[in-house]
Design an enzyme around this catalytic site. Structure first.
Site, PDB file in Angstrom:
ATOM      1  N   GLY A 239       0.757  -1.244   0.000  1.00 34.75           N
ATOM      2  CA  GLY A 239       0.000   0.000   0.000  1.00 34.75           C
ATOM      3  C   GLY A 239       0.785   1.290   0.000  1.00 34.75           C
ATOM      4  O   GLY A 239       0.210   2.362  -0.212  1.00 34.75           O
ATOM      5  N   GLU A 273       3.837  -6.777   1.755  1.00 37.22           N
ATOM      6  CA  GLU A 273       3.462  -7.122   0.381  1.00 37.22           C
ATOM      7  C   GLU A 273       3.510  -5.893  -0.526  1.00 37.22           C
ATOM      8  O   GLU A 273       2.506  -5.517  -1.135  1.00 37.22           O
ATOM      9  CB  GLU A 273       2.042  -7.705   0.373  1.00 37.22           C
ATOM     10  CG  GLU A 273       1.834  -8.911   1.267  1.00 37.22           C
ATOM     11  CD  GLU A 273       0.359  -9.334   1.349  1.00 37.22           C
ATOM     12  OE1 GLU A 273      -0.513  -8.634   0.803  1.00 37.22           O
ATOM     13  OE2 GLU A 273       0.101 -10.371   1.972  1.00 37.22           O
ATOM     14  N   PRO A 274       4.656  -5.237  -0.633  1.00 41.38           N
ATOM     15  CA  PRO A 274       4.713  -4.028  -1.458  1.00 41.38           C
ATOM     16  C   PRO A 274       4.648  -4.358  -2.939  1.00 41.38           C
ATOM     17  O   PRO A 274       5.215  -5.358  -3.390  1.00 41.38           O
ATOM     18  CB  PRO A 274       6.083  -3.439  -1.104  1.00 41.38           C
ATOM     19  CG  PRO A 274       6.917  -4.625  -0.767  1.00 41.38           C
ATOM     20  CD  PRO A 274       5.988  -5.610  -0.100  1.00 41.38           C
ATOM     21  N   GLY A 275       3.949  -3.534  -3.672  1.00 39.98           N
ATOM     22  CA  GLY A 275       3.899  -3.697  -5.121  1.00 39.98           C
ATOM     23  C   GLY A 275       4.356  -2.412  -5.780  1.00 39.98           C
ATOM     24  O   GLY A 275       5.491  -2.268  -6.226  1.00 39.98           O
ATOM     25  N   ARG A 276       3.467  -1.428  -5.755  1.00 42.86           N
ATOM     26  CA  ARG A 276       3.698  -0.161  -6.449  1.00 42.86           C
ATOM     27  C   ARG A 276       5.003   0.536  -6.062  1.00 42.86           C
ATOM     28  O   ARG A 276       5.729   1.029  -6.920  1.00 42.86           O
ATOM     29  CB  ARG A 276       2.519   0.770  -6.134  1.00 42.86           C
ATOM     30  CG  ARG A 276       2.529   2.044  -6.930  1.00 42.86           C
ATOM     31  CD  ARG A 276       1.461   3.024  -6.444  1.00 42.86           C
ATOM     32  NE  ARG A 276       0.231   2.442  -6.027  1.00 42.86           N
ATOM     33  CZ  ARG A 276      -0.888   2.422  -6.747  1.00 42.86           C
ATOM     34  NH1 ARG A 276      -0.911   2.954  -7.951  1.00 42.86           N
ATOM     35  NH2 ARG A 276      -1.977   1.863  -6.268  1.00 42.86           N
ATOM     36  N   TYR A 315      -9.291   5.331 -12.868  1.00 42.94           N
ATOM     37  CA  TYR A 315      -9.233   6.061 -11.583  1.00 42.94           C
ATOM     38  C   TYR A 315      -9.096   7.568 -11.774  1.00 42.94           C
ATOM     39  O   TYR A 315      -8.945   8.284 -10.787  1.00 42.94           O
ATOM     40  CB  TYR A 315      -8.018   5.604 -10.760  1.00 42.94           C
ATOM     41  CG  TYR A 315      -7.821   4.119 -10.660  1.00 42.94           C
ATOM     42  CD1 TYR A 315      -8.729   3.315  -9.968  1.00 42.94           C
ATOM     43  CD2 TYR A 315      -6.706   3.518 -11.229  1.00 42.94           C
ATOM     44  CE1 TYR A 315      -8.524   1.950  -9.876  1.00 42.94           C
ATOM     45  CE2 TYR A 315      -6.501   2.148 -11.137  1.00 42.94           C
ATOM     46  CZ  TYR A 315      -7.416   1.375 -10.461  1.00 42.94           C
ATOM     47  OH  TYR A 315      -7.209   0.032 -10.375  1.00 42.94           O
ATOM     48  N   CYS A 341     -12.181   3.164 -29.397  1.00 45.63           N
ATOM     49  CA  CYS A 341     -13.468   3.806 -29.658  1.00 45.63           C
ATOM     50  C   CYS A 341     -14.238   4.079 -28.379  1.00 45.63           C
ATOM     51  O   CYS A 341     -15.317   3.507 -28.153  1.00 45.63           O
ATOM     52  CB  CYS A 341     -14.290   2.926 -30.589  1.00 45.63           C
ATOM     53  SG  CYS A 341     -13.362   2.488 -32.038  1.00 45.63           S
ATOM     54  N   GLU A 342     -13.689   4.880 -27.515  1.00 41.33           N
ATOM     55  CA  GLU A 342     -14.358   5.284 -26.276  1.00 41.33           C
ATOM     56  C   GLU A 342     -13.860   6.679 -25.941  1.00 41.33           C
ATOM     57  O   GLU A 342     -12.653   6.933 -26.017  1.00 41.33           O
ATOM     58  CB  GLU A 342     -13.959   4.373 -25.106  1.00 41.33           C
ATOM     59  CG  GLU A 342     -14.272   2.921 -25.306  1.00 41.33           C
ATOM     60  CD  GLU A 342     -15.099   2.333 -24.178  1.00 41.33           C
ATOM     61  OE1 GLU A 342     -15.612   3.090 -23.335  1.00 41.33           O
ATOM     62  OE2 GLU A 342     -15.249   1.105 -24.183  1.00 41.33           O
ATOM     63  N   TYR A 370       0.800  -1.766 -12.174  1.00 42.73           N
ATOM     64  CA  TYR A 370      -0.589  -1.779 -12.647  1.00 42.73           C
ATOM     65  C   TYR A 370      -0.698  -1.185 -14.055  1.00 42.73           C
ATOM     66  O   TYR A 370      -1.676  -0.540 -14.395  1.00 42.73           O
ATOM     67  CB  TYR A 370      -1.519  -1.056 -11.647  1.00 42.73           C
ATOM     68  CG  TYR A 370      -1.358  -1.604 -10.246  1.00 42.73           C
ATOM     69  CD1 TYR A 370      -1.816  -2.880  -9.933  1.00 42.73           C
ATOM     70  CD2 TYR A 370      -0.693  -0.877  -9.250  1.00 42.73           C
ATOM     71  CE1 TYR A 370      -1.636  -3.412  -8.680  1.00 42.73           C
ATOM     72  CE2 TYR A 370      -0.504  -1.403  -7.987  1.00 42.73           C
ATOM     73  CZ  TYR A 370      -0.974  -2.674  -7.704  1.00 42.73           C
ATOM     74  OH  TYR A 370      -0.793  -3.206  -6.453  1.00 42.73           O
TER      75      TYR A 370
HETATM   76  N1  LLP Z   1      -1.507  -7.000  -0.860  1.00 39.82           N
HETATM   77  C1  LLP Z   1      -2.806  -7.083  -1.171  1.00 39.82           C
HETATM   78  C2  LLP Z   1      -3.650  -8.053  -0.476  1.00 39.82           C
HETATM   79  C3  LLP Z   1      -3.350  -6.237  -2.157  1.00 39.82           C
HETATM   80  O1  LLP Z   1      -4.638  -6.320  -2.462  1.00 39.82           O
HETATM   81  C4  LLP Z   1      -2.504  -5.309  -2.832  1.00 39.82           C
HETATM   82  C5  LLP Z   1      -3.033  -4.436  -3.866  1.00 39.82           C
HETATM   83  C6  LLP Z   1      -1.145  -5.276  -2.481  1.00 39.82           C
HETATM   84  C7  LLP Z   1      -0.680  -6.134  -1.482  1.00 39.82           C
HETATM   85  C8  LLP Z   1      -0.159  -4.360  -3.139  1.00 39.82           C
HETATM   86  O2  LLP Z   1      -0.481  -3.037  -2.942  1.00 39.82           O
HETATM   87  P1  LLP Z   1       0.537  -1.872  -3.378  1.00 39.82           P
HETATM   88  O3  LLP Z   1       1.785  -1.970  -2.539  1.00 39.82           O
HETATM   89  O4  LLP Z   1       0.843  -2.035  -4.809  1.00 39.82           O
HETATM   90  O5  LLP Z   1      -0.233  -0.624  -3.112  1.00 39.82           O
HETATM   91  N2  LLP Z   1      -4.877  -1.128  -9.734  1.00 39.82           N
HETATM   92  C9  LLP Z   1      -4.743  -0.107  -8.717  1.00 39.82           C
HETATM   93  C10 LLP Z   1      -4.141  -0.682  -7.442  1.00 39.82           C
HETATM   94  C11 LLP Z   1      -4.888  -1.859  -6.906  1.00 39.82           C
HETATM   95  C12 LLP Z   1      -4.251  -2.456  -5.670  1.00 39.82           C
HETATM   96  C13 LLP Z   1      -4.866  -3.745  -5.324  1.00 39.82           C
HETATM   97  N3  LLP Z   1      -4.264  -4.424  -4.219  1.00 39.82           N
HETATM   98  C14 LLP Z   1      -3.947   1.046  -9.270  1.00 39.82           C
HETATM   99  O6  LLP Z   1      -3.559   1.005 -10.436  1.00 39.82           O
HETATM  100  O7  LLP Z   1      -3.744   2.052  -8.584  1.00 39.82           O
END
Ligand code: LLP
Length: 418
Positions: A239, A273-276, A315, A341-342, A370
């Site tokens: 997050g 659980e970092p992603g972004r 978003y 086409c949107e 993402y």
């Molecule tokens: N763990 C869980 C259970 C999650 O649902 C998520 C993201 C993460 C970890 C990773 O979160 P992060 O560190 O990336 O914030 N598509 C959207 C973001 C959706 C996030 C969904 N869950 C966007 O493009 O902003």
């Protein structure tokens, strides 16, 4: 900090000219910097060095095998939310004992797959799921490692579509009812309770909500321990936000310090659980201008579209637009749009940008998270290629799809051919 910079007016990814890659692979394409990926992972991981922890990179942000493998090589685990992501993580060489499986709707088949592979734990999100897991584990003659994903009811102050830890959302189980559920789980013979997990939302720009979530989770974890229920792991989800425009999110160091402070009286292994925050600014989308249209409103039509990068459409997200070869001179306000086409097909709206001309290359910045992972084939557009730069060289890590790929698996029933 990332390694996409203009040198003498030309955008480079590390030491490689973006223009040169475009010439070779065509447009549009996603471009990632290996040095940035590694730097971001290490910055996050080392910020928690005082704490027993495991960084499970969130595959949904960018699930390319090469990206997964980069973090696996650095000792990372993986957070998966589907059988498909589990398959990818294993293919990339992840150690199953470092994989956590979250998700509100795991199917029976997916649960069986995860148990057979020996994942670290399943984060359970409903009472029915709990019983299903117990039943499947019983049939497999094993004990399923689980935690409950609790919903701590905290407003993360982010876009409502990506806020997950408030009661109005579908995620997790109500933290106030969790104790009773843990007691029930303890009685089920084919479950092994490993911990507690939560994930309150994405693109958070303050540490406060994370600390508050940990405070509530800690309260529960201490209660559980008081009852003799094992809490070996506390999974705080992902997050942490990044700068797309003018956001000033905390540095991982600041985030870690706040978590370490709040968590010091709850000794356990912390999972993140970092992603972004790891991949977001490590990638860009490179696209070429096809046409420009001037009038009451100005449009720059490029060859990438909402199917390639849906965040602006879905978003209203801001993604910075940069020229690959700096143009100088005047700027104008325009929409950058794709061929779909949107009317909602835009990458930037009412944005001050250079006077782009047909043929110009454009970089859509901060597109590593993402971006490709949310792309689709809408309008029968083949998905774009992905390229990774490392040490002055670039590698195609996903080929552009072909028209044949588009119809793969489709069948015309014989009666239509009669
Ligand atoms: N763990 C869980 C259970 C999650 O649902 C998520 C993201 C993460 C970890 C990773 O979160 P992060 O560190 O990336 O914030 N598509 C959207 C973001 C959706 C996030 C969904 N869950 C966007 O493009 O902003």
């Amino acid at each position: 900090m990332h390694f996409f910079q203009h040198k003498d007016g030309l955008l480079h990814c590390e030491e490689v000219m973006v223009e040169e890659i475009a010439r070779e692979v065509g447009t549009p394409f996603y471009l990632y910097s290996y040095r940035t990926l590694v730097r971001h992972f290490r910055a996050f991981d080392s910020a928690f060095k005082e704490l027993p922890h495991l960084v499970c990179y969130s595959a949904k942000a960018n699930s390319n095998l090469a990206v997964l493998k980069t973090f696996i090589n650095l000792g990372g685990g993986v957070d998966v939310v589907s059988g498909g992501e589990l398959f990818r993580a294993l293919r990339a060489g992840a150690d199953p004992s470092k994989i956590v499986y979250s998700g509100v709707g795991k199917s029976e088949e997916e649960i069986r797959y995860a148990l057979n592979e020996g994942v670290l734990m399943l984060n359970v999100e409903s009472y029915q799921e709990l019983h299903l897991i117990d039943g499947i584990a019983s049939k497999l003659g094993t004990k399923a490692p689980i935690s409950f994903r609790v919903n701590p009811d905290i407003d993360p102050q982010t876009h409502p579509y990506i806020a997950t830890g408030v009661k109005q959302t579908k995620f997790g189980i109500d933290i106030d009812r969790a104790l009773g559920w843990y007691r029930d789980a303890k009685e089920l013979p084919h479950l092994e309770i490993r911990g507690v997990s939560c994930h309150i939302g994405s693109q958070l720009t303050e540490v406060g909500p994370f600390v508050e979530a940990l405070r509530r989770v800690k309260e529960l974890a201490l209660q559980l321990r008081g009852e003799g229920i094992e809490v070996e792991y506390v999974d705080l989800g992902g997050g942490l936000g990044i700068t797309y425009h003018q956001e000033e999110p905390p540095h991982p160091q600041e985030y870690a310090q706040a978590i370490i402070e709040e968590g010091k009286d709850l000794p356990c292994t912390y999972i993140f659980e970092p992603g972004r925050v790891i991949v977001g600014n490590a990638g860009i989308l490179v696209t070429r201008v096809l046409y420009t249209k001037e009038g009451e409103k100005n449009f720059v039509v490029v060859d990438a579209a909402m199917n390639d990068l849906v965040r602006p459409t879905l978003y209203g997200a801001y993604q910075e637009i940069a020229s690959v070869s700096e143009k100088g001179g005047d700027e104008k306000v325009a929409d950058m749009v794709g061929p779909i086409c949107e009317s909602g097909d835009f990458l930037a709206r009412d944005r001050l940008m250079p006077y782009f001309e047909p043929g110009d290359l454009v970089a859509v910045m901060s597109a590593g998270a993402y971006g490709f992972s949310m792309s689709s084939n809408y309008n029968s557009r083949p998905r774009v290629s992905e390229v990774l730069v490392r040490d002055g060289a670039f590698y195609l890590i996903r080929e552009r799809e072909s028209y044949e790929d588009l119809i793969q698996g489709e069948k015309i029933p014989p009666f239509l051919d009669e």
